[in-house]
Structure formats: structure tokens, C-alpha cells
Design an enzyme around this catalytic site. Structure first.
Site, short mmCIF file in Angstrom:
data_model
loop_
_atom_site.label_atom_id
_atom_site.label_comp_id
_atom_site.label_asym_id
_atom_site.label_seq_id
_atom_site.Cartn_x
_atom_site.Cartn_y
_atom_site.Cartn_z
N LYS A 89 1.47 -0.08 4.39
CA LYS A 89 0.85 0.20 5.68
C LYS A 89 1.82 -0.03 6.83
CE LYS A 89 -3.44 0.70 3.93
NZ LYS A 89 -3.23 0.49 2.49
C1 LIG Z 1 -3.85 1.08 1.42
C2 LIG Z 1 -3.24 0.88 0.11
C3 LIG Z 1 -3.37 1.83 -0.92
C4 LIG Z 1 -4.21 3.08 -0.75
O1 LIG Z 1 -3.66 3.98 0.18
P1 LIG Z 1 -4.57 5.13 0.81
O2 LIG Z 1 -3.73 5.75 1.87
O3 LIG Z 1 -5.77 4.43 1.38
O4 LIG Z 1 -4.92 6.06 -0.29
C5 LIG Z 1 -2.71 1.59 -2.11
N1 LIG Z 1 -1.99 0.47 -2.30
C6 LIG Z 1 -1.85 -0.47 -1.34
C7 LIG Z 1 -1.06 -1.69 -1.64
C8 LIG Z 1 -2.45 -0.30 -0.10
O5 LIG Z 1 -2.31 -1.23 0.84
#
Ligand SMILES: *Cc1c(COP(=O)(O)O)cnc(C)c1O
Length: 489
Positions: free
Chosen positions: A112
């Protein structure tokens, strides 16, 4: 480049307006009116640049109101000493034809950060460009990683404040500690009784409450989103798909023009959608493999064309993927079947919790996407298998994708170079990773995992236990609005 709502093509807005608003007024998500195309020659030029240069060039294609110098400043600030690797999104080759794209070298140790270190720059600049004078309050519902990444991105950013809701029993200990100990004078954190979908539904309700919006406006605030429904979140994510491809070319894993496969651990469908957007722009991608945990609503959808959220919710060891309503799927639907049809599907999702796409749309999805899922036991077995056979350590989310990629290859015989999108540091989910390796869970899992794997604990996670808890508030879903009201008093 103009943007419109996934539910109404006639709502044209600029990039700055789309980023400032987050969600469209009709409840839809903003999408770009078209996708700029890159040639192989353009990709070759990108390959000669570092990550920042790649990011500035790709983002500029969607942001004509922003100058090159603004974007150079933003990328220099977003991808900097806040990362512990100056490649920012390194592609680690593990084995002959598999790479892991490490997106977790930022301040919160999950992918993120790639977008949320950028979003505050895009958003504050967008507010200036749109002449907004009120302060923005970022409202976030998080399944664990977004909340912390958004808090880090927005802490002490002038003209902004941020309030995060997380499901009380739906995040890991480390994720919770990261949030409740957050520093900064403009931040608030509250847990919600319920799961991620309850938190996300609650936040959507607050966004939709006109009376509350008017009241906040009187106080000099308006609400915006840092969830991946915001275009400013999605755009920076397109960059690393190009970047991974460039790096695979640069190290000779593929030749320029070869098609590759991306396998993405998926929750809200934001990450994988950014990859699909990269493909619309000309990136040679043969297949996107959508990997889910026991919450396999997307596996069923891609296989059958029926999206049905009426099913049990599972709390898993990959909590950031514990999601039953994948918001960004709406953007894919809009691209494949248009705004009117998308609006109908979303209305049906709201009313009945399900919808079924047409045969043509289903075929279009299958042309680009494959899918698979695995449970916690398989996830743990995959962590152990990869570590024992290669010495490479992966987290629980990445392991879901790694396992699903193996299944996909066995099923299809596809042996093209594949990139597993690695979304979190294994240390962020240390207790489960350690137990997967057969280690003792007693004591501090971070140091135990470090001893077991021979890798250092990432600096942002070391010392978390000793930090002061600043936020202990718990709210029922119906009281979430009161929490925001109190925060903005
Ligand atoms: C948010 C997240 C995901 C999922 O990503 P999306 O964009 O919501 O599909 C997968 N792995 C981790 C570690 C995340 O923080």
C-alpha cells in the site's frame, strides 16, 4: 485526460477533480476516458530509467494538469529514504522463470505504501488546482494494511486529517499495533465491531450522508477517501507493472516484447486492476492470475460469471485479502460492458448481494484473467516449500499467489516468465510465517523469525511493542459516524 463515473459516462471531471473527490457523486468510481498507448520503444526507454523516472513518465500520461516538475517532485518525495531499498520495487528472481516483485520496502512494510506515499502529494496538489479551501478529512476502512499506510502517508500533512476504521478482530497484532501507536497531530484510529465489509459499508454510508457532509462543511471540512476507490491510489500502482517488466528485460529473463504472467494476491481488486490497466496501455502480459484465500468470491466470479457475496466470511492468515466485496471490480466491468450495464450490476449487488455478467463479458474476463484460491494450510505449506527449496522468505499473502501460480502452471502448462506480486514483508505477519516454518511461536515472533530466517527485522517493525498506544476506541458499525463527528469537533 478526462475521467468519468463507472455508473454514468456523462459525468466528466478532470484528474484533479477525480482525485479530490475520491468517489463519484452517483456512488460510482472514476475511470480515465481512455488509456494512452506505449510502444515497445517507449517501454525500452522506461527500462533505462530508475523507478522515479518510470513513475513520473507513466503518471504524467494520465495527469495533464500536472507539470513535469510537479511529478518529478512528487516521485522524489514519495520514493526516497522512506524506503529501505533504492530500487523501491525490486524484482527478485527465484528460480528460472519466476520472479517476486517486492512491493514492501516502504515505511509500513506492505505494498500500500507504493500508492499511499504518493497520494498525499497528488491530493494536496489536486485540492489547490480545484480551488478547494476546506480542509480534507481522509476516511479509511482498512483490512489491515491500507490504514497504516494511509496514516503514514498523511500524518502531519498540512490541510489534511485522517481517520481510520479497522475491524476489531480482523487484523494481525502487528497491524493493530502499527495503527494504534500512530504518531501525528492530524490522525485518528478506531476499531469497529465486525469484519472488514462492515467497516467498509459503514464508511460508504458516512460518505453518502448529505446532512453530515453539510455539517462538516460548516465546520470547514469535507471527506475524501484513500481507499483504492480513489484514482490517485490506483495510478501509482500501474507503474510497478511496467517497472517489473523493464527489470525482467534488463536482467535478461525475457526479451522486449515477450508476454509474461502476473499472479496477484487479491482482495479489493485494486492491485490486479492496475496491472490490467498497464496491459491496456500496451504492456505485453499474457495472463493475470487472480489469487484468493478462503474468501474466494473472485475465484467463483472469474470461473462462472456470477458474483455472489452471500457466503460465509472467513478470517484467515492473509487478512488483507479477507474481503467479500471487491470494489475495484466495478472499474473492470465498466471497461468491458459500459456504464449502464455496470450500474445495473451494482444495483443488483446492493439489493441482492449478487449479479451475473453476460456471456460476452464473462468471455472477455476469461481472455485476460485466470484464477485460483487456497486455504490457510496450503498457504503455510507454500511458505515452507519456497523457503526450504530456495531460501526465499515470503509472507502469507504472497504465499497465496505463489501457491495459486504453481496450480495454474500445473493445470495449463503455461511456462512463460511469471511475476508473483509480493505484497507484504514476511515480518509483518511474523507469527504465522514462523509457524509455517515450524518455528516456536512463543516470545517475540519478530526476533524469532529473524533468527530462523537469518534476515533482519525491518526497522519500522522493530520496537513496535514498546510504543505508546494512542487509540483504544471501539465503535459499533452504527456509531462510526459519531466517531468521525467527534474527531472533527
Ligand atoms: C491490500 C493487500 C492485498 C490486496 O490488494 P487489493 O488491491 O485490495 O486487491 C494483498 N496483500 C496485502 C499484503 C495487502 O495489504
Amino acid at each position: 485526460m478526462m475521467y468519468y463515473s463507472t455508473r454514468d459516462k456523462n459525468t466528466e471531471v478532470s484528474a484533479a477533480q477525480a482525485i479530490a473527490a475520491g468517489l463519484a457523486a452517483d456512488g460510482g468510481l472514476f475511470v480515465p476516458a481512455d488509456f494512452p498507448k506505449l510502444t515497445l520503444g517507449d517501454i525500452e526507454q522506461l527500462a533505462a530509467l530508475g523507478y522515479r523516472g518510470r513513475a513520473a513518465r507513466i503518471m504524467k500520461l494520465f495527469l495533464d494538469e500536472f507539470t513535469d516538475s510537479e511529478l518529478a517532485d512528487f516521485t522524489a518525495a514519495a520514493y526516497s529514504t522512506n524506503y529501505d531499498d533504492d530500487r523501491y520495487a525490486p524484482l527478485t528472481a527465484v528460480g528460472e522463470n519466476t520472479g517476486y516483485l517486492e512491493l514492501w520496502h516502504g515505511p509500513t512494510c506492505a505494498f500500500k505504501d507504493m500508492a499511499l506515499q504518493m497520494l498525499p502529494h497528488l491530493l494536496t496538489a489536486s485540492l489547490k488546482k480545484t480551488g478547494e479551501e476546506r480542509g480534507v478529512c481522509i476516511l479509511v476502512a482498512t483490512s489491515g494494511d491500507t490504514g497504516k499506510a494511509a496514516l503514514e502517508g498523511f500524518k502531519d500533512v498540512d490541510g489534511t486529517s485522517i481517520f481510520v476504521f479497522y475491524p476489531k478482530d480482523g487484523v494481525s497484532d502487528i497491524q493493530r499495533l502499527q495503527m494504534v501507536t500512530q504518531e501525528g497531530k492530524n490522525v485518528g484510529v478506531c476499531s469497529v465491531e465486525g469484519n472488514f465489509d462492515d467497516a467498509q459499508t459503514g464508511v460508504k454510508k458516512i460518505f453518502g450522508d448529505r446532512g453530515f457532509a453539510e455539517e462538516l462543511s460548516r465546520r470547514g471540512y469535507f471527506l475524501s477517501s484513500a481507499n483504492s476507490i480513489n484514482w490517485g491510489r490506483l495510478l501509482p500502482q500501474i507503474v510497478y507493472y511496467f517497472s517489473a517488466y523493464c527489470d525482467a528485460v534488463n536482467v535478461g529473463k525475457i526479451a522486449l516484447g515477450d508476454e509474461i504472467v502476473f499472479c496477484v494476491p487479491t482482495g479489493n481488486f485494486g492491485n490486479i486492476l492496475a496491472g490490467w490497466y498497464a496491459k491496456q496501455m500496451g504492456l505485453p502480459v499474457g495472463r493475470f492470475v487472480c489469487a484468493s484465500n478462503a474468501n474466494n468470491v473472485l475465484t467463483d466470479f472469474i470461473s462462472t460469471g456470477v458474483y455472489d457475496k452471500n457466503r460465509p466470511f472467513h478470517t484467515t492468515i492473509s487478512p488483507s485479502m479477507d474481503i467479500l466485496v471487491s470494489s475495484n471490480l466495478e472499474r473492470l466491468l465498466c471497461a468491458l460492458c459500459g456504464d449502464k450495464q455496470t450500474k445495473e450490476y451494482m444495483e443488483s449487488l446492493k439489493a441482492e448481494g449478487k449479479y451475473e455478467v453476460s456471456a460476452a463479458t464473462k468471455a472477455a474476463i476469461k481472455a485476460d484473467f485466470d484464477c485460483g484460491c487456497c486455504d490457510d494450510a496450503e498457504t503455510k505449506a507454500e511458505i515452507k516449500r519456497v523457503f526450504d527449496s530456495t531460501g526465499y522468505l515470503i509472507d502469507t499473502h504472497t504465499a497465496v499467489a505463489s501457491k495459486v501460480l504453481g496450480d495454474y502452471r500445473a493445470r495449463t502448462g503455461d511456462s512463460r516468465f511469471a511475476v508473483v506480486v509480493s505484497t507484504a514483508s514476511p515480518f509483518k505477519f511474523a507469527a504465522d510465517v514462523l509457524s509455517a516454518l515450524g518455528g516456536e511461536a512463543a516470545g517475540d515472533p519478530l526476533s524469532a523469525l529473524s533468527a530462523r530466517s537469518g534476515r533482519p527485522v525491518p526497522a519500522p517493525l522493530a520496537g513496535l511493542e514498546g510504543r505508546r498506544v494512542r487509540f483504544a476506541e471501539v465503535a459499533a458499525p452504527v456509531d462510526m459516524i459519531k466517531a468521525v463527528d467527534g474527531f472533527l469537533k
